[in-house]
Design a protein around this motif. Sequence first.
Motif, PDB file in Angstrom:
ATOM      1  N   SER A  89       8.265  41.825  37.358  1.00 29.36           N
ATOM      2  CA  SER A  89       7.140  41.683  36.426  1.00 29.36           C
ATOM      3  C   SER A  89       6.201  42.879  36.535  1.00 29.36           C
ATOM      4  CB  SER A  89       6.371  40.392  36.706  1.00 29.36           C
ATOM      5  OG  SER A  89       5.579  40.536  37.864  1.00 29.36           O
ATOM      6  N   PHE A  90       5.370  43.019  35.510  1.00 30.28           N
ATOM      7  CA  PHE A  90       4.339  44.050  35.472  1.00 30.28           C
ATOM      8  C   PHE A  90       3.526  44.064  36.765  1.00 30.28           C
ATOM      9  CE2 PHE A  90      -0.267  44.269  34.469  1.00 30.28           C
ATOM     10  CZ  PHE A  90      -0.368  45.638  34.315  1.00 30.28           C
ATOM     11  N   VAL A  91       3.074  42.893  37.181  1.00 33.05           N
ATOM     12  CA  VAL A  91       2.207  42.808  38.367  1.00 33.05           C
ATOM     13  C   VAL A  91       2.950  43.280  39.619  1.00 33.05           C
ATOM     14  CG1 VAL A  91       0.962  41.208  39.888  1.00 33.05           C
ATOM     15  CG2 VAL A  91       0.710  41.014  37.411  1.00 33.05           C
ATOM     16  N   GLU A  92       4.226  42.920  39.721  1.00 35.63           N
ATOM     17  CA  GLU A  92       4.983  43.294  40.924  1.00 35.63           C
ATOM     18  C   GLU A  92       5.238  44.798  41.031  1.00 35.63           C
ATOM     19  OE1 GLU A  92       7.628  39.244  41.684  1.00 35.63           O
ATOM     20  OE2 GLU A  92       8.198  40.666  40.129  1.00 35.63           O
TER      21      GLU A  92
END
Lengths: 296, 296
Positions: free
Chosen positions: A2-5
């Motif tokens: 994901s984007f956050v990861e």
Amino acid sequence: MSFVERLPRQVTVVEVGPRDGLQNEAQPVPTELKVAFIERLADAGFPVIEVTSFVSPKAVPQLADAEEVMRRIARRPGTRYLALVPNERGLERALAAGCDAIALFTAASEAFSQANVRASIEETFERFRPVAERAQAAGLWIRGYVSTAFHCPYSGPVDPQQVLSVADRLFSLGCHEVALADTIGRATPRDVDRLLALATRAFNPGRLALHFHDTAGLALANVMVGLDHGITVFDAAAGGLGGCPFAPGAPGNLATERLLALLAGLEIETGVDREAVVAAVTELRQSVPGIGARAC
Amino acid sequence: MSFVERLPRQVTVVEVGPRDGLQNEAQPVPTELKVAFIERLADAGFPVIEVTSFVSPKAVPQLADAEEVMRRIARRPGTRYLALVPNERGLERALAAGCDAIALFTAASEAFSQANVRASIEETFERFRPVAERAQAAGLWIRGYVSTAFHCPYSGPVDPQQVLSVADRLFSLGCHEVALADTIGRATPRDVDRLLALATRAFNPGRLALHFHDTAGLALANVMVGLDHGITVFDAAAGGLGGCPFAPGAPGNLATERLLALLAGLEIETGVDREAVVAAVTELRQSVPGIGARAC
């Protein structure tokens, strides 16, 4: 993933409130309050603080005490104290005051450059050349600003190629870092995505910084797009100081507290103590009633 | 491909102001103003508007006119008018008022459920079973809410597995969509990322909605994380109406105008006219001075 990861684990927050914030206040803030404010911000943990500008005191009376501020602050080891320098005269003053980091300020929009510093972009580079040479010889760290990197209040949308061209000239001059600034707070996340897709291919993303204004409420969204492109240096002003000279009543500089809340929420390290920033702003506001009243 | 390039091209904004916003106002808003507000919101282009709640008028006097509101609004073809239904009695009232879409409201936190509806989570499902059966038989569209999907004001952080379990039970009851709600506005983008990594594996992301409060200023950041996980339904309240009952003075529901500005800035279609939303809120504020004064 994901984007956050995929986000960077660590980010540098550049505190610009003492310069970009206080220069927009109607009344100059007393020098001793500026010094105390800057010292509290350094204690909060900022690795870089933009403290003042060696412009003409006639042009910006709010920062006429630049020498005194630079001389009086107790310098914290590891903190970089940045000062804007518009020309050779400004550099002489900065060197005499013991500066070891300076910033050069130009624009991607010809109309803005003319209105803001009464010089063409080409003329700002003519002024910068001897400044950069002497600054490099003196071992100073140099930041370059590309203002109106997205929208110009006079000429509208700015061509990303023009931004790249100005950034490239700043790097060629010897700038260690170039900050792309959304001067009037009109950049959308799409605008940021488009510019950074090009800019991070043309330059080392680690040497780019982003400077957002929160006029349209999209500054944090734009920071997230910046993080997605690997940008790790973001400017902000404690308390959202500064307002927006082009949109009276609207928030100006992205408030540092808001940026720190986002970065904490993304579990990105900054080394800055958010509560200490809030305390520094509260103290300044108590000493100077009405300051930053327009801020978000 | 950058984060922005991977985003969905179209998103559904669910306007919850008339219900979630107005139920938090100290004084009930006159019915004719509610009707006018809802009609203006429908004209602005929202595909779904949560208009009222068939709870006990004693419990929520602000929405005691639920029947009258449902009966008086001129229904716009293609707009879904959603009403909360807490039990069979509420469903009877909703059916009599001509509702064709209802929402069931439960929580992921046992402590919140007890405090908010004086029932355990298990008991809310016992109430829902006959409601859902009759609603399905009547062909109604059903939304389920999982409140406190991240943090509970009484018991702290909420286990994502508990959220998944409650959402699963709502889908099993026949809900067409389940909204995960950050009831107290404390979710960070990391929290959202963690929950959605699990939730979008367990359920069809197209049937999940997100309901954020802007208490900590992170609602838009959380929306971006939701978009990154393929979520395409987001709740918001026009004018940020509603405040936050758990943090007096803080913004409550994410303001629809802010959400629309973000989505426009990401070039994501919503079909909603932002200026018409601002006009609807302005009209309501002029008619009811002080309304939503705590909103952002």
